[in-house]
Design an enzyme around this catalytic site. Sequence first.
Site, PDB file in Angstrom:
ATOM      1  N   CYS A   1       0.822  -1.210   0.000  1.00  0.00           N
ATOM      2  CA  CYS A   1       0.000   0.000   0.000  1.00  0.00           C
ATOM      3  C   CYS A   1       0.856   1.260   0.000  1.00  0.00           C
ATOM      4  O   CYS A   1       1.773   1.402   0.820  1.00  0.00           O
ATOM      5  CB  CYS A   1      -0.907  -0.023   1.229  1.00  0.00           C
ATOM      6  SG  CYS A   1      -1.775   1.513   1.517  1.00  0.00           S
TER       7      CYS A   1
ATOM      8  N   CYS B   1      -7.413   1.232  -5.314  1.00  0.00           N
ATOM      9  CA  CYS B   1      -7.122   0.713  -3.976  1.00  0.00           C
ATOM     10  C   CYS B   1      -5.626   0.648  -3.725  1.00  0.00           C
ATOM     11  O   CYS B   1      -4.873   0.145  -4.552  1.00  0.00           O
ATOM     12  CB  CYS B   1      -7.687  -0.693  -3.828  1.00  0.00           C
ATOM     13  SG  CYS B   1      -9.446  -0.679  -3.718  1.00  0.00           S
TER      14      CYS B   1
HETATM   15  S1  SF4 Z   1      -3.945  -0.878   3.290  1.00  0.00           S
HETATM   16 FE1  SF4 Z   1      -5.124   0.429   4.709  1.00  0.00          FE
HETATM   17  S2  SF4 Z   1      -4.422  -0.265   6.738  1.00  0.00           S
HETATM   18 FE2  SF4 Z   1      -2.895  -1.036   5.291  1.00  0.00          FE
HETATM   19  S3  SF4 Z   1      -1.297   0.581   5.238  1.00  0.00           S
HETATM   20 FE3  SF4 Z   1      -2.753   1.018   3.571  1.00  0.00          FE
HETATM   21  S4  SF4 Z   1      -4.193   2.503   4.467  1.00  0.00           S
HETATM   22 FE4  SF4 Z   1      -3.139   1.484   6.184  1.00  0.00          FE
END
Ligand code: SF4
Length: 372
Positions: A143, A363
Amino acid sequence: MVSLGEPAWRAKQLAEAVYVQRVTDLSEITTLPKALRGKLANEGWQIGRPAIAQVFQSVDGTERYLVTCGAGQASVQTVETVWMPEGDEGESGDGTDSATSQAKTSCAPDLDSESGDSTGPGRQRATICVSSQVGCAVNCQFCLTAKLGLQRNLTPGEIAGQVIAVLDRHKVEVGRDRVNLVFMGMGEPFLNYDSFMAAVRLLVVEAGLSPQRMTVSTSGIVPGIERFAQEPKELRPKLAISLNAPNDEIRQQLMPINHKWNIESVVDAVQQVKLRPRERITFEYVLLGGITDQPQHAREVARLVRRTGLPAKVNLIAWNPGPGIPYSMPQPGAVEAFRQTLVDAGIPAYLRRPRGRDIYAACGQLKRTVEG
Ligand code: SF4
């Protein structure tokens, strides 16, 4: 209002102006006497709604916004909010749609069957993805937001204000247009629990949005899930668990939070949530090429979901690339094969079509690109 010597019901007028009429300046609140508006202004009050500072538009109609928070404070920061017309291909529904929709590979589940309402001509249908923190501390390896680290929690007004600003931009009429909220933007909502739930209360009680059209996604913060399970149904959004791996071994490599709360402890906590009739828990699953997208992973996920005994569905997300993230996208064939394995095992599974990838709105891609 009471502290200003006013009757308490003036607060309702104020909230109505901010959350329903969406005014951005005290002087526009015509339901309050002019003298009171002047008094509020003289005492330094302002509405301070988060403002859309920059708009990135995708070819697919998705819009990503940099939204400024903390107006009037020393440090103004931006978070990201995303508008996805026509829903977001799986997140908006709770998977309780007809069997035919389970077979779709790119679907906007039909919520009409669930809620009894309809989207007629001229009515808008969209999903807004909302941030709960500036940055994030959870450090999921796939992410981009994680790269920021946690900078600060957003206040309830800043979380709800993102929604109001976007509803205002698109002239959404609550009750006529069908808008879903997903708390899946920057941050982990359950690590900012009180502000997140306070924002939900503002959006439900003051803005008139339905909690059944809201979904909150957590990386698996067990104490947060346990608190969430105690929330009244009139205020509780639907729950999504960001699973992303078929077992603890792989999950703790991708999501270090799994060292603290493993899959079993997350599932135990989720089982405490009293679901509404036909409601399902969503398991979000990011497919990383060669790492989580193999046929044996699909079989493991099917077994895992079945073992939970929960009414559940799986939302599959082909990983969206980001600079500095060392993963690759799954092969298109692998994604469909994965989904089919789940469906064959009796698990409703949907592919979420990437939205706004060209503007870094998909996402896992949210990361501030401009500082306020
Ligand atoms: S996926 Fe969601 S919980 Fe995981 S680092 Fe990214 S923003 Fe944070």
